[in-house]
Design a protein around this motif. Structure first.
Motif, PDB file in Angstrom:
ATOM      1  N   ARG A 277      -3.211   5.455   9.427  1.00  0.00           N
ATOM      2  CA  ARG A 277      -2.272   5.444   8.309  1.00  0.00           C
ATOM      3  C   ARG A 277      -1.407   4.191   8.364  1.00  0.00           C
ATOM      4  N   VAL A 278      -1.315   3.490   7.241  1.00  0.00           N
ATOM      5  CA  VAL A 278      -0.457   2.313   7.147  1.00  0.00           C
ATOM      6  C   VAL A 278       0.724   2.657   6.238  1.00  0.00           C
ATOM      7  N   VAL A 279       1.907   2.726   6.820  1.00  0.00           N
ATOM      8  CA  VAL A 279       3.112   3.037   6.050  1.00  0.00           C
ATOM      9  C   VAL A 279       3.635   1.746   5.424  1.00  0.00           C
ATOM     10  N   VAL A 280       3.823   1.779   4.098  1.00  0.00           N
ATOM     11  CA  VAL A 280       4.305   0.624   3.341  1.00  0.00           C
ATOM     12  C   VAL A 280       5.619   1.011   2.660  1.00  0.00           C
ATOM     13  N   PRO A 281       6.682   0.229   2.817  1.00  0.00           N
ATOM     14  CA  PRO A 281       7.992   0.627   2.300  1.00  0.00           C
ATOM     15  C   PRO A 281       8.247   0.290   0.835  1.00  0.00           C
ATOM     16  N   PHE A 282       7.174   0.018   0.086  1.00  0.00           N
ATOM     17  CA  PHE A 282       7.319  -0.337  -1.324  1.00  0.00           C
ATOM     18  C   PHE A 282       6.363   0.501  -2.165  1.00  0.00           C
TER      19      PHE A 282
ATOM     20  N   VAL B 174      -5.822   4.311   5.449  1.00  0.00           N
ATOM     21  CA  VAL B 174      -5.200   4.669   4.176  1.00  0.00           C
ATOM     22  C   VAL B 174      -3.772   4.155   4.117  1.00  0.00           C
ATOM     23  N   ILE B 175      -3.293   3.920   2.890  1.00  0.00           N
ATOM     24  CA  ILE B 175      -1.936   3.445   2.663  1.00  0.00           C
ATOM     25  C   ILE B 175      -1.030   4.625   2.326  1.00  0.00           C
ATOM     26  N   ASP B 176       0.103   4.679   2.985  1.00  0.00           N
ATOM     27  CA  ASP B 176       1.111   5.723   2.743  1.00  0.00           C
ATOM     28  C   ASP B 176       2.377   5.036   2.241  1.00  0.00           C
TER      29      ASP B 176
ATOM     30  N   GLY C 215      15.832   0.570   0.793  1.00  0.00           N
ATOM     31  CA  GLY C 215      15.666  -0.801   1.275  1.00  0.00           C
ATOM     32  C   GLY C 215      14.776  -0.886   2.487  1.00  0.00           C
ATOM     33  N   THR C 216      13.675  -0.150   2.508  1.00  0.00           N
ATOM     34  CA  THR C 216      12.647  -0.024   3.560  1.00  0.00           C
ATOM     35  C   THR C 216      13.058   0.972   4.646  1.00  0.00           C
ATOM     36  N   LEU C 217      14.260   1.557   4.543  1.00  0.00           N
ATOM     37  CA  LEU C 217      14.743   2.466   5.589  1.00  0.00           C
ATOM     38  C   LEU C 217      13.902   3.735   5.669  1.00  0.00           C
ATOM     39  N   VAL C 218      13.516   4.295   4.524  1.00  0.00           N
ATOM     40  CA  VAL C 218      12.728   5.530   4.508  1.00  0.00           C
ATOM     41  C   VAL C 218      11.427   5.350   5.282  1.00  0.00           C
ATOM     42  N   ALA C 219      10.742   4.263   5.008  1.00  0.00           N
ATOM     43  CA  ALA C 219       9.466   4.000   5.688  1.00  0.00           C
ATOM     44  C   ALA C 219       9.676   3.718   7.168  1.00  0.00           C
ATOM     45  N   ALA C 220      10.706   2.956   7.484  1.00  0.00           N
ATOM     46  CA  ALA C 220      10.966   2.610   8.880  1.00  0.00           C
ATOM     47  C   ALA C 220      11.206   3.865   9.722  1.00  0.00           C
ATOM     48  N   LEU C 221      11.990   4.794   9.203  1.00  0.00           N
ATOM     49  CA  LEU C 221      12.268   6.022   9.940  1.00  0.00           C
ATOM     50  C   LEU C 221      11.018   6.886  10.077  1.00  0.00           C
ATOM     51  N   GLU C 222      10.150   6.854   9.073  1.00  0.00           N
ATOM     52  CA  GLU C 222       8.895   7.596   9.148  1.00  0.00           C
ATOM     53  C   GLU C 222       8.033   7.058  10.294  1.00  0.00           C
TER      54      GLU C 222
ATOM     55  N   LEU D 101       0.541   2.752  11.528  1.00  0.00           N
ATOM     56  CA  LEU D 101       0.936   1.351  11.500  1.00  0.00           C
ATOM     57  C   LEU D 101       1.994   1.155  10.413  1.00  0.00           C
ATOM     58  N   PHE D 102       2.723   0.082  10.523  1.00  0.00           N
ATOM     59  CA  PHE D 102       3.808  -0.232   9.597  1.00  0.00           C
ATOM     60  C   PHE D 102       3.625  -1.661   9.127  1.00  0.00           C
ATOM     61  N   TYR D 103       3.484  -1.845   7.805  1.00  0.00           N
ATOM     62  CA  TYR D 103       3.406  -3.203   7.251  1.00  0.00           C
ATOM     63  C   TYR D 103       4.653  -3.419   6.422  1.00  0.00           C
ATOM     64  N   SER D 104       5.529  -4.290   6.895  1.00  0.00           N
ATOM     65  CA  SER D 104       6.821  -4.445   6.236  1.00  0.00           C
ATOM     66  C   SER D 104       7.303  -5.880   6.265  1.00  0.00           C
ATOM     67  N   ALA D 105       8.277  -6.140   5.391  1.00  0.00           N
ATOM     68  CA  ALA D 105       8.882  -7.462   5.299  1.00  0.00           C
ATOM     69  C   ALA D 105       9.919  -7.668   6.397  1.00  0.00           C
ATOM     70  N   SER D 106      10.279  -8.917   6.604  1.00  0.00           N
ATOM     71  CA  SER D 106      11.232  -9.265   7.659  1.00  0.00           C
ATOM     72  C   SER D 106      12.593  -8.625   7.452  1.00  0.00           C
TER      73      SER D 106
END
Length: 330
Positions: A39-44, A70-72, A78-85, A96-101
């Protein structure tokens, strides 16, 4: 404890470490397990540039690893929801986590809700890509560079407003620094995201903004906005005729935005190595490179230590900029 007991204790520790290493190596050999999905967590939200990048790499990653990827999408905060997940996920290589700086560099300095540490709570795996923010103005302004914008702003005090992706984001911080260095009286208008900001910028309800290069290029193609500066150490190959902000006299606005691949903390090193090798191969693929370039980004991989160093450096530099801009955590 006598010498014999020390020797036995040391032997036990060495044996335990060897067993752990062997177990982790075996886990990496068996990774990914048949039928398991990564699973790839995307914050957008779906459909945006970062989401498209993640999906393009994920498709190639699935081919390399021989398992579904798969993309989740977890937008919000501001990406916080995904980061905490990601933080609460098992460090087994399947999340995995694909996120911006911004997740690692700006948010910890500007958001009170951020209770994670950018270095301690994530496992760096590989850089994904890089691309600058650019300075954009509405076409109604008779300016084509920073000097002309400053002159216009001083001749029309109190008339310029700038949009951002939200309070504390890179677009907000850059706007504050720009206002301080030029002495302009700029009104900050925060939005819930880049698309909302772009809507008002195109309509002329705000006169300027710092925006991601892909969105800015797309908006500039309409003729309603104009790109007048690049916030990066060097000019963008996609905008060779546009000078950097440093070239135009601005200081401390030369940070390139990047995106990276991470896992939760404590992913075993053998799994990190295997995932890194797969990501390096995927990111080098022609299809991935072409997709990134079409969005004015450069697809680029790295070693885990290189990404860790980028996180550390970005976190430090953005901390200094946020303090300089006088933006409190909110």
């Amino acid at each position: 404890m006598n010498g014999l007991k020390w020797s036995r204790a040391l032997l036990a520790l060495v044996t335990a470490a060897a067993c752990l290493g062997a177990t982790q190596a075996q886990a990496a050999d068996d990774f990914p397990a048949k039928g398991r999905t990564i699973r790839v967590v995307v914050p957008f939200p779906p459909g945006g540039g970062v989401d498209g990048q993640a999906r393009t790499v994920a498709q190639r990653l699935a081919e390399i690893l021989g398992t579904p990827v798969v993309i989740d999408n977890r937008p919000g905060g501001g990406t916080l929801v995904a980061a905490l997940e990601v933080i609460k996920s098992k460090p087994d290589g399947y999340t995995l986590f694909y996120s911006a700086s911004s997740t690692f560099a700006q948010n910890p300095h500007t958001m009170l809700a951020v209770n994670y540490h950018p270095e301690k709570d994530f496992t760096p795996i590989s850089l994904g890509g890089q691309g600058p923010l650019v300075m954009v103005v509405h076409a109604s302004l008779p300016v084509r560079n920073v000097q002309e914008l400053v002159a216009y702003g001083k001749a029309h005090p109190g008339t310029l407003s700038y949009g951002s992706f939200g309070t504390g984001t890179s677009a907000h911080v850059f706007g504050q620094i720009f206002a301080r260095q030029t002495g302009l009286d700029l009104v900050h208008v925060p939005y819930r995201g880049g698309s909302d900001m772009a809507t008002d910028l195109l309509a002329g309800r705000v006169q300027m903004a710092f925006d991601a290069a892909p969105a800015a290029l797309q908006n500039a193609a309409t003729g309603k906005v104009r790109i007048i500066g690049v916030a990066a150490p060097q000019r963008s190959e996609f905008l060779p005729g546009v000078g950097t902000l440093a070239e135009q006299g601005m200081q401390d606005m030369d940070l390139t935005s990047w995106l990276g691949w991470f896992g939760p903390a404590r992913v075993p090193q053998p799994l990190v190595d295997k995932l890194n090798a797969a990501l390096v191969q995927a990111i080098a693929d022609t299809r991935v490179q072409t997709f990134y370039r079409a969005g004015a980004y450069t697809a680029e991989s790295s070693t885990p230590p290189q990404l860790a160093a980028m996180v550390r450096d970005s976190y430090s530099r953005w901390g200094q900029l946020v303090k300089q801009a006088g933006i409190p955590r909110q």
